[in-house]
Design an enzyme around this catalytic site. Structure first.
Site, PDB file in Angstrom:
ATOM      1  N   LYS A  71       0.937  -1.253  -0.158  1.00 23.09           N
ATOM      2  CA  LYS A  71       0.138  -0.129  -0.124  1.00 23.09           C
ATOM      3  C   LYS A  71       0.905   1.228   0.008  1.00 23.09           C
ATOM      4  O   LYS A  71       0.515   2.155  -0.626  1.00 23.09           O
ATOM      5  CB  LYS A  71      -0.943   0.233   1.258  1.00 23.09           C
ATOM      6  CG  LYS A  71      -2.298  -0.703   1.018  1.00 23.09           C
ATOM      7  CD  LYS A  71      -3.399  -0.432   2.042  1.00 23.09           C
ATOM      8  CE  LYS A  71      -2.449  -0.462   3.505  1.00 23.09           C
ATOM      9  NZ  LYS A  71      -1.798  -1.744   3.715  1.00 23.09           N
ATOM     10  N   THR A  73       3.944   1.407  -0.956  1.00 20.13           N
ATOM     11  CA  THR A  73       4.843   1.710  -2.053  1.00 20.13           C
ATOM     12  C   THR A  73       3.803   2.170  -3.204  1.00 20.13           C
ATOM     13  O   THR A  73       4.068   2.920  -4.031  1.00 20.13           O
ATOM     14  CB  THR A  73       5.168   0.167  -2.571  1.00 20.13           C
ATOM     15  OG1 THR A  73       6.005  -0.254  -1.349  1.00 20.13           O
ATOM     16  CG2 THR A  73       5.836   0.040  -4.038  1.00 20.13           C
ATOM     17  N   ARG A  94       1.792   7.398   7.021  1.00 21.26           N
ATOM     18  CA  ARG A  94       2.159   7.570   8.755  1.00 21.26           C
ATOM     19  C   ARG A  94       3.662   7.081   8.971  1.00 21.26           C
ATOM     20  O   ARG A  94       4.486   6.795   8.001  1.00 21.26           O
ATOM     21  CB  ARG A  94       1.306   5.928   9.142  1.00 21.26           C
ATOM     22  CG  ARG A  94      -0.147   6.448   9.036  1.00 21.26           C
ATOM     23  CD  ARG A  94      -0.879   4.935   9.318  1.00 21.26           C
ATOM     24  NE  ARG A  94      -0.400   3.952   8.249  1.00 21.26           N
ATOM     25  CZ  ARG A  94      -0.568   2.566   8.582  1.00 21.26           C
ATOM     26  NH1 ARG A  94      -1.157   1.947   9.672  1.00 21.26           N
ATOM     27  NH2 ARG A  94      -0.090   1.551   7.623  1.00 21.26           N
ATOM     28  N   LYS A 105       7.367  -7.508   9.680  1.00 23.00           N
ATOM     29  CA  LYS A 105       6.867  -6.713   8.629  1.00 23.00           C
ATOM     30  C   LYS A 105       7.692  -5.601   7.776  1.00 23.00           C
ATOM     31  O   LYS A 105       7.576  -5.481   6.596  1.00 23.00           O
ATOM     32  CB  LYS A 105       5.508  -6.136   8.891  1.00 23.00           C
ATOM     33  CG  LYS A 105       4.625  -5.542   7.798  1.00 23.00           C
ATOM     34  CD  LYS A 105       3.229  -5.096   8.451  1.00 23.00           C
ATOM     35  CE  LYS A 105       2.453  -4.637   7.294  1.00 23.00           C
ATOM     36  NZ  LYS A 105       2.743  -3.549   6.675  1.00 23.00           N
ATOM     37  N   ALA A 273      -3.351  -0.225  12.302  1.00 22.10           N
ATOM     38  CA  ALA A 273      -5.000  -0.310  11.614  1.00 22.10           C
ATOM     39  C   ALA A 273      -5.798  -1.628  12.355  1.00 22.10           C
ATOM     40  O   ALA A 273      -6.747  -1.711  12.346  1.00 22.10           O
ATOM     41  CB  ALA A 273      -5.115  -0.289  10.353  1.00 22.10           C
ATOM     42  N   PHE A 301      -3.321  -1.948   6.645  1.00 20.42           N
ATOM     43  CA  PHE A 301      -4.081  -3.251   6.198  1.00 20.42           C
ATOM     44  C   PHE A 301      -4.929  -3.104   5.182  1.00 20.42           C
ATOM     45  O   PHE A 301      -5.125  -2.487   4.340  1.00 20.42           O
ATOM     46  CB  PHE A 301      -4.428  -4.003   7.508  1.00 20.42           C
ATOM     47  CG  PHE A 301      -3.252  -4.114   8.330  1.00 20.42           C
ATOM     48  CD1 PHE A 301      -2.145  -5.087   7.544  1.00 20.42           C
ATOM     49  CD2 PHE A 301      -3.035  -3.814   9.561  1.00 20.42           C
ATOM     50  CE1 PHE A 301      -1.161  -5.091   8.808  1.00 20.42           C
ATOM     51  CE2 PHE A 301      -2.119  -3.929  10.639  1.00 20.42           C
ATOM     52  CZ  PHE A 301      -1.083  -4.803  10.049  1.00 20.42           C
ATOM     53  N   PHE A 381       4.456  -8.008  -8.795  1.00 21.61           N
ATOM     54  CA  PHE A 381       5.605  -8.774  -8.084  1.00 21.61           C
ATOM     55  C   PHE A 381       6.598  -9.455  -9.387  1.00 21.61           C
ATOM     56  O   PHE A 381       5.782  -9.903 -10.236  1.00 21.61           O
ATOM     57  CB  PHE A 381       5.409  -9.619  -7.115  1.00 21.61           C
ATOM     58  CG  PHE A 381       5.079  -9.018  -5.788  1.00 21.61           C
ATOM     59  CD1 PHE A 381       6.096  -9.003  -4.703  1.00 21.61           C
ATOM     60  CD2 PHE A 381       3.947  -8.137  -5.409  1.00 21.61           C
ATOM     61  CE1 PHE A 381       5.897  -8.186  -3.446  1.00 21.61           C
ATOM     62  CE2 PHE A 381       3.728  -7.486  -4.323  1.00 21.61           C
ATOM     63  CZ  PHE A 381       4.544  -7.428  -3.270  1.00 21.61           C
ATOM     64  N   TRP A 409       7.048  -0.720  -8.195  1.00 21.08           N
ATOM     65  CA  TRP A 409       8.268  -1.028  -7.402  1.00 21.08           C
ATOM     66  C   TRP A 409       9.503  -1.084  -8.449  1.00 21.08           C
ATOM     67  O   TRP A 409      10.614  -0.926  -7.960  1.00 21.08           O
ATOM     68  CB  TRP A 409       7.988  -2.587  -6.660  1.00 21.08           C
ATOM     69  CG  TRP A 409       9.256  -3.142  -5.869  1.00 21.08           C
ATOM     70  CD1 TRP A 409       9.145  -2.838  -4.495  1.00 21.08           C
ATOM     71  CD2 TRP A 409      10.409  -3.587  -6.346  1.00 21.08           C
ATOM     72  NE1 TRP A 409      10.127  -3.443  -4.127  1.00 21.08           N
ATOM     73  CE2 TRP A 409      11.060  -3.796  -4.918  1.00 21.08           C
ATOM     74  CE3 TRP A 409      10.882  -3.945  -7.612  1.00 21.08           C
ATOM     75  CZ2 TRP A 409      12.311  -4.442  -5.076  1.00 21.08           C
ATOM     76  CZ3 TRP A 409      12.229  -4.691  -7.522  1.00 21.08           C
ATOM     77  CH2 TRP A 409      12.870  -4.793  -6.179  1.00 21.08           C
TER      78      TRP A 409
END
Length: 555
Positions: A71, A73, A94, A105, A273, A301, A381, A409
């Site tokens: 998110k 990214t 954030r 994470k 979250a 999330f 990805f 990315w």
């Protein structure tokens, strides 16, 4: 071999922060620099802003895999893409928590060529906001226990203290502790516990406050516990809210940094979250809306957690009206929701992908329930195959869902130009945004509306303890506040093992906590905890710094 996120960030030659500020129309004298590449915005400058609001774009996602789905990214890449299209755009994010940074994470500065920099600073101590929040929180805890030790004029019942200490670290040993052990000089013996800083009420209050005086009032409104007579005791009764606000005098100012493409970003506040409301500060969001025509922000999330709270809590309390929603989905997460084990997600599996799309469908329904236009961003990805991407694109087309393949990315802003154009088109449409419930409804009804409409639950079960707490809250008039659901991020249900789109399930509310300073009631479901633990192999074990100050292993 592809460069790591850290290596990409370290290779970037950052612009001086005054140059980044100038791009956003911020004068140099409005900056309070923290080195060359980051700064806070002065309160005088914030008070001077008077311009029409730009358009607010929310980035959310499906239920993630344990590695995260991108998110932040996507938010960064989309913001860069909008700037490439000539749109005056800022991002509002954030601040990362050290718990996930050292746990599993990772940080929250984006990834690949869609990052916010200086990445190391942002993911570590940054400008000290987390430390200030921790200090203000623990100052209140220290004053509570000192008040009891010094005679307990307010008659605080040590067994009914509700305010907990905090630490910005994953440390399961601190979930439940005994304090005041030893001789009488060490204080009153009682049970206590720690929240992670990002789950603290001080963090939530910071992120929902409009200014320092509002934050001070919120601190005063915080419930610390009950007296022996059963009456609520607030922080203002201890006369500590002024000192707490003093500690936060700099932390309340938003932080300005830049993307790898040198576009301005405001990073401020960082509530989780799954156990808090999961959005950056109202102050940063409002500031960005005054400075830019487009503001891209994210909520933690999936849409069942961060987006629901962004829309039902933050937008309600701050009077914000979003223009569009971006729903991030990944092939690997959809395959996991379709039954593939985490370690096998790199293998092509179109049947599992199609089965997992049910999870995405539910999050689309959530955006629709709030009356907002949306677009699906397929966050690519390297392990995604052409057949898998084609299958998801075909499903989107056949079901009338706007979508875009996001390659941020690997390509930065260039990888989201199509997404940016579709977002611009969405923001030009009028929408029928409205919150899901009236805050004046009973607590049980508000929770049932969220559980049924957002999670897809059949019903909600309240434990006896939760029912007693609701009765207590009603007695004191606290039931007229929005509800902040604390729930696992891994599933639409409160059971992290139920992937995809579970059916015929109930949500169990085991406990409720009044977060009066923040302005909401927290409902804890399932086994969700407000102090995480470290995994078997914490990321910290792979981190290092050499004699030249070069960091490795941070992501």
């Amino acid at each position: 071999m592809a460069l790591t996120d850290l290596e990409i960030a370290q290779a970037c030659v950052l612009d001086p922060i005054d140059k980044v500020a100038a791009k956003a129309g911020i004068p140099a004298d409005a900056l309070e620099p923290y080195g060359r590449t980051k700064a806070k915005l002065s309160q005088e400058y914030l008070d001077s802003l008077d311009a029409p609001d730009g358009k607010l774009i929310l980035v959310t996602a499906i239920n993630p895999t344990k590695a995260g789905e991108g998110k932040s990214t996507t938010t960064v890449g989309l913001g860069d893409a909008l700037n490439l299209l000539g749109k005056n755009t800022m991002m509002a994010l954030r601040e990362p928590s050290l718990g996930p940074v050292f746990g599993l994470k990772g940080g929250a500065a984006g990834g690949g060529y869609a990052q916010v920099v200086p990445m190391e600073d942002i993911n570590l101590h940054f400008t000290g906001d987390m430390h200030a929040i921790t200090t203000a929180n623990n100052l209140l805890s220290a004053v509570i226990d000192n008040h009891i030790h010094q005679g307990n004029e307010l008659g605080i019942d040590p067994d009914r203290i509700t305010f907990r200490r905090c630490l910005d670290m994953n440390d399961r040993e601190l979930r439940q502790v005994n304090i005041g052990l030893g001789p009488k000089a060490n204080g009153i013996k009682r049970e206590d516990g720690f929240n992670i800083t990002v789950a603290s009420e001080v963090m939530a209050a910071l992120c929902l406050a409009s200014d320092l005086q509002d934050l001070k009032k919120r601190f005063g409104d915080m419930l610390v516990g009950y007296s022996f007579d059963g009456e609520p005791v607030y922080a203002r009764d201890l006369k500590v809210e002024g000192a707490m606000a003093m500690v936060m005098k700099d932390a309340i100012k938003p932080n300005l940094v830049q993307t790898l493409e040198h576009n301005p970003v405001l990073i401020h506040g960082g509530p989780f979250a799954n156990i808090a409301h999961g959005c950056n500060s109202v102050i940063a969001t409002r500031t960005a809306l005054k400075l830019a025509d487009y503001v891209v922000t994210e909520a933690g999330f999936g849409a069942d957690l961060g987006a629901e709270k962004f829309l039902d809590i933050k937008c309600r309390l701050a009077g914000l009206h979003p223009s569009a929603v971006v729903i991030v989905a990944t092939i690997r997460a959809l395959k996991q929701h379709g039954g593939v084990a985490f370690e096998d997600l790199k293998e092509e599996n179109i049947p599992a992908l199609k089965a997992g799309i049910a999870n995405l469908e539910k999050h689309i329904e959530t955006a629709q329930a709030f009356g907002l236009p949306y677009v699906i961003a397929i966050n690519e990805f390297a392990t995604d195959t052409a057949a898998e991407i084609g299958a998801l694109e075909t499903w989107c087309r056949e079901n009338g869902h706007p979508m875009s393949l996001s390659q941020v990315w690997a390509k930065g802003g260039e990888g989201a130009l199509d997404l940016a154009e579709k977002v611009i088109a969405l923001t030009e449409q009028p929408n029928d945004f409205e919150v899901l419930y009236d805050e004046k409804l009973p607590i049980e009804e508000k929770i049932r509306i969220i559980a049924r409409r957002v999670y897809g639950a059949d019903d909600v079960v309240f434990t006896d303890e939760a029912k007693e707490q609701i009765a207590e809250f009603e007695k004191h008039g606290w039931d007229r506040l929005p509800v902040c659901m604390a729930k696992t991020q891994m599933s639409l249900s409160d059971d992290p093992t139920k992937m995809g789109r579970p059916e015929h399930f109930t949500i169990t509310v085991r406990e409720l906590r009044p977060s009066l300073g923040a302005g909401f009631i927290v409902a804890l479901t399932g086994k969700v905890l407000t102090m995480p633990g470290l995994p078997k192999h914490p990321s910290a074990l792979d981190m290092d710094i050499d004699g030249e100050g070069k960091i490795t292993g941070l992501f």
